[in-house]
Design a protein around this motif. Structure first.
Motif, PDB file in Angstrom:
ATOM      1  N   LYS A   6      63.520  -7.150  31.501  1.00 47.27           N
ATOM      2  CA  LYS A   6      63.607  -7.168  32.956  1.00 47.27           C
ATOM      3  C   LYS A   6      62.229  -6.926  33.542  1.00 47.27           C
ATOM      4  CE  LYS A   6      68.414  -5.593  33.207  1.00 47.27           C
ATOM      5  NZ  LYS A   6      69.340  -4.561  33.746  1.00 47.27           N
ATOM      6  N   LEU A   7      61.855  -7.776  34.484  1.00 47.32           N
ATOM      7  CA  LEU A   7      60.512  -7.740  35.063  1.00 47.32           C
ATOM      8  C   LEU A   7      60.563  -7.181  36.482  1.00 47.32           C
ATOM      9  CD1 LEU A   7      60.247  -9.579  32.620  1.00 47.32           C
ATOM     10  CD2 LEU A   7      58.934 -11.187  33.998  1.00 47.32           C
ATOM     11  N   TYR A   8      59.649  -6.270  36.763  1.00 50.02           N
ATOM     12  CA  TYR A   8      59.548  -5.662  38.089  1.00 50.02           C
ATOM     13  C   TYR A   8      58.143  -5.920  38.634  1.00 50.02           C
ATOM     14  CZ  TYR A   8      63.756  -3.057  36.773  1.00 50.02           C
ATOM     15  OH  TYR A   8      65.033  -2.710  36.357  1.00 50.02           O
ATOM     16  N   TYR A   9      58.101  -6.651  39.743  1.00 52.20           N
ATOM     17  CA  TYR A   9      56.804  -6.990  40.329  1.00 52.20           C
ATOM     18  C   TYR A   9      57.038  -7.496  41.750  1.00 52.20           C
ATOM     19  CZ  TYR A   9      51.864  -8.358  40.185  1.00 52.20           C
ATOM     20  OH  TYR A   9      50.518  -8.442  40.418  1.00 52.20           O
ATOM     21  N   LEU A  45      61.296   3.363  42.174  1.00 51.95           N
ATOM     22  CA  LEU A  45      60.792   3.291  40.801  1.00 51.95           C
ATOM     23  C   LEU A  45      59.940   4.510  40.467  1.00 51.95           C
ATOM     24  CD1 LEU A  45      59.798  -0.483  40.455  1.00 51.95           C
ATOM     25  CD2 LEU A  45      61.775   0.660  39.441  1.00 51.95           C
ATOM     26  N   LEU A  46      59.167   4.980  41.438  1.00 51.37           N
ATOM     27  CA  LEU A  46      58.359   6.175  41.221  1.00 51.37           C
ATOM     28  C   LEU A  46      59.242   7.392  40.982  1.00 51.37           C
ATOM     29  CD1 LEU A  46      55.526   5.854  43.908  1.00 51.37           C
ATOM     30  CD2 LEU A  46      55.304   5.558  41.444  1.00 51.37           C
ATOM     31  N   GLN A  47      60.263   7.528  41.824  1.00 54.82           N
ATOM     32  CA  GLN A  47      61.161   8.681  41.714  1.00 54.82           C
ATOM     33  C   GLN A  47      61.954   8.668  40.415  1.00 54.82           C
ATOM     34  OE1 GLN A  47      63.418   8.302  45.329  1.00 54.82           O
ATOM     35  NE2 GLN A  47      61.687   8.890  46.633  1.00 54.82           N
ATOM     36  N   ASP A  48      62.274   7.464  39.936  1.00 57.22           N
ATOM     37  CA  ASP A  48      63.003   7.336  38.673  1.00 57.22           C
ATOM     38  C   ASP A  48      62.124   7.628  37.466  1.00 57.22           C
ATOM     39  OD1 ASP A  48      65.205   6.591  40.108  1.00 57.22           O
ATOM     40  OD2 ASP A  48      65.013   4.439  39.703  1.00 57.22           O
ATOM     41  N   GLY A  49      60.828   7.744  37.686  1.00 54.59           N
ATOM     42  CA  GLY A  49      59.911   7.971  36.584  1.00 54.59           C
ATOM     43  C   GLY A  49      59.614   6.721  35.773  1.00 54.59           C
ATOM     44  N   SER A  50      59.884   5.541  36.371  1.00 56.14           N
ATOM     45  CA  SER A  50      59.724   4.284  35.639  1.00 56.14           C
ATOM     46  C   SER A  50      58.270   3.834  35.545  1.00 56.14           C
ATOM     47  CB  SER A  50      60.544   3.177  36.314  1.00 56.14           C
ATOM     48  OG  SER A  50      61.919   3.483  36.295  1.00 56.14           O
ATOM     49  N   LEU A  51      57.436   4.254  36.482  1.00 54.42           N
ATOM     50  CA  LEU A  51      56.048   3.783  36.529  1.00 54.42           C
ATOM     51  C   LEU A  51      55.113   4.874  36.045  1.00 54.42           C
ATOM     52  CD1 LEU A  51      56.079   1.933  39.974  1.00 54.42           C
ATOM     53  CD2 LEU A  51      56.655   1.035  37.709  1.00 54.42           C
ATOM     54  N   LEU A  52      54.735   4.783  34.791  1.00 50.93           N
ATOM     55  CA  LEU A  52      53.962   5.836  34.152  1.00 50.93           C
ATOM     56  C   LEU A  52      52.672   6.140  34.906  1.00 50.93           C
ATOM     57  CD1 LEU A  52      54.048   7.655  31.631  1.00 50.93           C
ATOM     58  CD2 LEU A  52      52.722   5.897  30.432  1.00 50.93           C
ATOM     59  N   GLN A  55      52.060   2.196  38.853  1.00 52.18           N
ATOM     60  CA  GLN A  55      51.622   0.821  39.066  1.00 52.18           C
ATOM     61  C   GLN A  55      52.614  -0.164  38.458  1.00 52.18           C
ATOM     62  OE1 GLN A  55      47.868   1.331  36.939  1.00 52.18           O
ATOM     63  NE2 GLN A  55      46.731   1.010  38.846  1.00 52.18           N
ATOM     64  N   VAL A  56      52.667  -1.330  39.042  1.00 49.40           N
ATOM     65  CA  VAL A  56      53.351  -2.467  38.435  1.00 49.40           C
ATOM     66  C   VAL A  56      52.261  -3.472  38.034  1.00 49.40           C
ATOM     67  CG1 VAL A  56      55.532  -2.189  39.630  1.00 49.40           C
ATOM     68  CG2 VAL A  56      53.711  -3.482  40.758  1.00 49.40           C
ATOM     69  N   PRO A  57      52.572  -4.405  37.098  1.00 49.03           N
ATOM     70  CA  PRO A  57      53.882  -4.796  36.599  1.00 49.03           C
ATOM     71  C   PRO A  57      54.510  -3.753  35.674  1.00 49.03           C
ATOM     72  CG  PRO A  57      52.181  -5.999  35.439  1.00 49.03           C
ATOM     73  CD  PRO A  57      51.489  -5.277  36.548  1.00 49.03           C
ATOM     74  N   MET A  58      55.851  -3.799  35.650  1.00 46.57           N
ATOM     75  CA  MET A  58      56.622  -2.995  34.721  1.00 46.57           C
ATOM     76  C   MET A  58      57.661  -3.896  34.075  1.00 46.57           C
ATOM     77  SD  MET A  58      59.647  -1.101  34.072  1.00 46.57           S
ATOM     78  CE  MET A  58      60.423  -0.439  35.551  1.00 46.57           C
ATOM     79  N   LYS A  65      60.183   1.223  29.042  1.00 42.06           N
ATOM     80  CA  LYS A  65      59.739   0.800  30.363  1.00 42.06           C
ATOM     81  C   LYS A  65      58.223   0.701  30.288  1.00 42.06           C
ATOM     82  CE  LYS A  65      63.655   2.646  32.947  1.00 42.06           C
ATOM     83  NZ  LYS A  65      64.119   3.552  34.023  1.00 42.06           N
ATOM     84  N   MET A  66      57.744  -0.493  29.986  1.00 47.80           N
ATOM     85  CA  MET A  66      56.335  -0.676  29.708  1.00 47.80           C
ATOM     86  C   MET A  66      55.551  -0.995  30.981  1.00 47.80           C
ATOM     87  SD  MET A  66      55.941  -2.644  26.061  1.00 47.80           S
ATOM     88  CE  MET A  66      54.228  -2.067  26.005  1.00 47.80           C
ATOM     89  N   VAL A  67      54.403  -0.362  31.109  1.00 48.38           N
ATOM     90  CA  VAL A  67      53.449  -0.664  32.174  1.00 48.38           C
ATOM     91  C   VAL A  67      52.092  -0.936  31.532  1.00 48.38           C
ATOM     92  CG1 VAL A  67      54.656   0.675  33.945  1.00 48.38           C
ATOM     93  CG2 VAL A  67      52.954   1.799  32.501  1.00 48.38           C
ATOM     94  N   GLN A  68      51.142  -1.341  32.369  1.00 50.30           N
ATOM     95  CA  GLN A  68      49.801  -1.754  31.961  1.00 50.30           C
ATOM     96  C   GLN A  68      49.867  -3.137  31.308  1.00 50.30           C
ATOM     97  OE1 GLN A  68      46.920  -0.098  32.855  1.00 50.30           O
ATOM     98  NE2 GLN A  68      48.386   1.157  34.015  1.00 50.30           N
ATOM     99  N   THR A  69      49.308  -4.098  32.027  1.00 49.01           N
ATOM    100  CA  THR A  69      49.435  -5.507  31.656  1.00 49.01           C
ATOM    101  C   THR A  69      49.011  -5.782  30.215  1.00 49.01           C
ATOM    102  OG1 THR A  69      48.973  -6.086  33.959  1.00 49.01           O
ATOM    103  CG2 THR A  69      48.820  -7.856  32.324  1.00 49.01           C
ATOM    104  N   ARG A  70      47.865  -5.270  29.810  1.00 47.67           N
ATOM    105  CA  ARG A  70      47.370  -5.559  28.466  1.00 47.67           C
ATOM    106  C   ARG A  70      48.292  -4.977  27.396  1.00 47.67           C
ATOM    107  NH1 ARG A  70      43.047  -5.511  31.800  1.00 47.67           N
ATOM    108  NH2 ARG A  70      41.245  -6.847  31.317  1.00 47.67           N
ATOM    109  N   ALA A  71      48.824  -3.776  27.631  1.00 48.65           N
ATOM    110  CA  ALA A  71      49.738  -3.173  26.666  1.00 48.65           C
ATOM    111  C   ALA A  71      51.004  -4.018  26.517  1.00 48.65           C
ATOM    112  CB  ALA A  71      50.104  -1.754  27.103  1.00 48.65           C
ATOM    113  N   ILE A  72      51.517  -4.509  27.626  1.00 54.26           N
ATOM    114  CA  ILE A  72      52.716  -5.350  27.596  1.00 54.26           C
ATOM    115  C   ILE A  72      52.443  -6.639  26.827  1.00 54.26           C
ATOM    116  CG2 ILE A  72      54.364  -6.644  29.013  1.00 54.26           C
ATOM    117  CD1 ILE A  72      53.781  -4.554  31.261  1.00 54.26           C
ATOM    118  N   LEU A  73      51.329  -7.275  27.140  1.00 58.42           N
ATOM    119  CA  LEU A  73      50.979  -8.527  26.474  1.00 58.42           C
ATOM    120  C   LEU A  73      50.735  -8.326  24.980  1.00 58.42           C
ATOM    121  CD1 LEU A  73      48.565  -9.960  29.193  1.00 58.42           C
ATOM    122  CD2 LEU A  73      50.804 -10.886  28.582  1.00 58.42           C
TER     123      LEU A  73
END
Length: 207
Positions: A6-9, A45-52, A55-58, A65-73
């Motif tokens: 699932k993509l969040y952006y 998303l911030l309150q849920d703790g989803s964005l480490l 920042q997005v993308p997530m 729940k992955m963030v940071q574009t390079r880490a995801i790629l």
């Protein structure tokens, strides 16, 4: 049955677009879980703790729940055999990819240029593409002598370079006129990628 990523952006290409391209190339179906159009959605998303790092993308994938574009790629490429066969190939892929990401940053920021800076930023973007980045890939293809940038199989480097090429050509259709090998490479990779479902490619090369 595995859960689709699932993509969040925001409702746009931006930094999520390369992630979409790589997932589609890997043959992975994904969902645009939520387009962030209001401050309230982002704060949830911030309150849920989803964005480490707030920042997005997530991307929700494989229970993370992955963030940071390079880490995801990196994760997607490593999981789906798009990251070379050994450390040496991975290092080459990383070098080529980092170049494309530097160029993509310029392309993404260009539409937000002030009217006073628009012409100067456009010239700089095209100049960097044709004098700094595209010559490197042209040289690599000539020295490598293969259909792909690294090794003898499709990798994330081929996918991300093609994405950069197409974005530049949206602004300057003749940008590849001095780079015949890169132009041929782009056409070949497009033919391959057009076989994949869900790829955010607006046109395909036939024949």
């Amino acid at each position: 049955m595995a859960t689709k990523p699932k993509l969040y952006y925001f409702n746009g290409r931006g930094r999520m677009e390369t992630i979409r391209w790589l997932l589609a190339t890997a043959g992975v179906e994904f969902e645009e879980a939520e387009y962030l159009e209001t401050r309230k959605q982002y704060e949830k998303l911030l309150q849920d703790g989803s964005l480490l790092f707030q920042q997005v993308p997530m991307v929700e994938i494989d229970g993370m729940k992955m963030v940071q574009t390079r880490a995801i790629l990196n994760y997607i490429a490593g999981k789906h055999n798009l990251y070379g066969k050994d450390l040496k190939e991975r290092a080459l892929i990383d070098m080529y990819v980092e170049g494309t990401m530097d160029l993509n940053e310029m392309i993404m920021l260009y539409p937000f240029s002030s009217p006073e800076e628009k012409e100067k930023n456009f010239a700089l973007m095209i100049q960097r593409a044709t004098n700094r980045y595209f010559p490197v890939y042209e040289k690599v293809l000539k020295a490598h002598g293969q259909d792909f940038l690294v090794g003898n199989q499709l990798s994330r480097a081929d996918v991300q370079v093609l994405e950069s090429i197409l974005m530049i050509e949206e602004y300057e259709p003749t940008a590849l006129s001095e780079f015949p090998l890169l132009q041929m490479h782009g056409h070949q990779i497009q033919k391959i990628l057009c076989l994949f479902p869900n790829l955010p490619l607006t046109h395909c090369v036939l024949g």
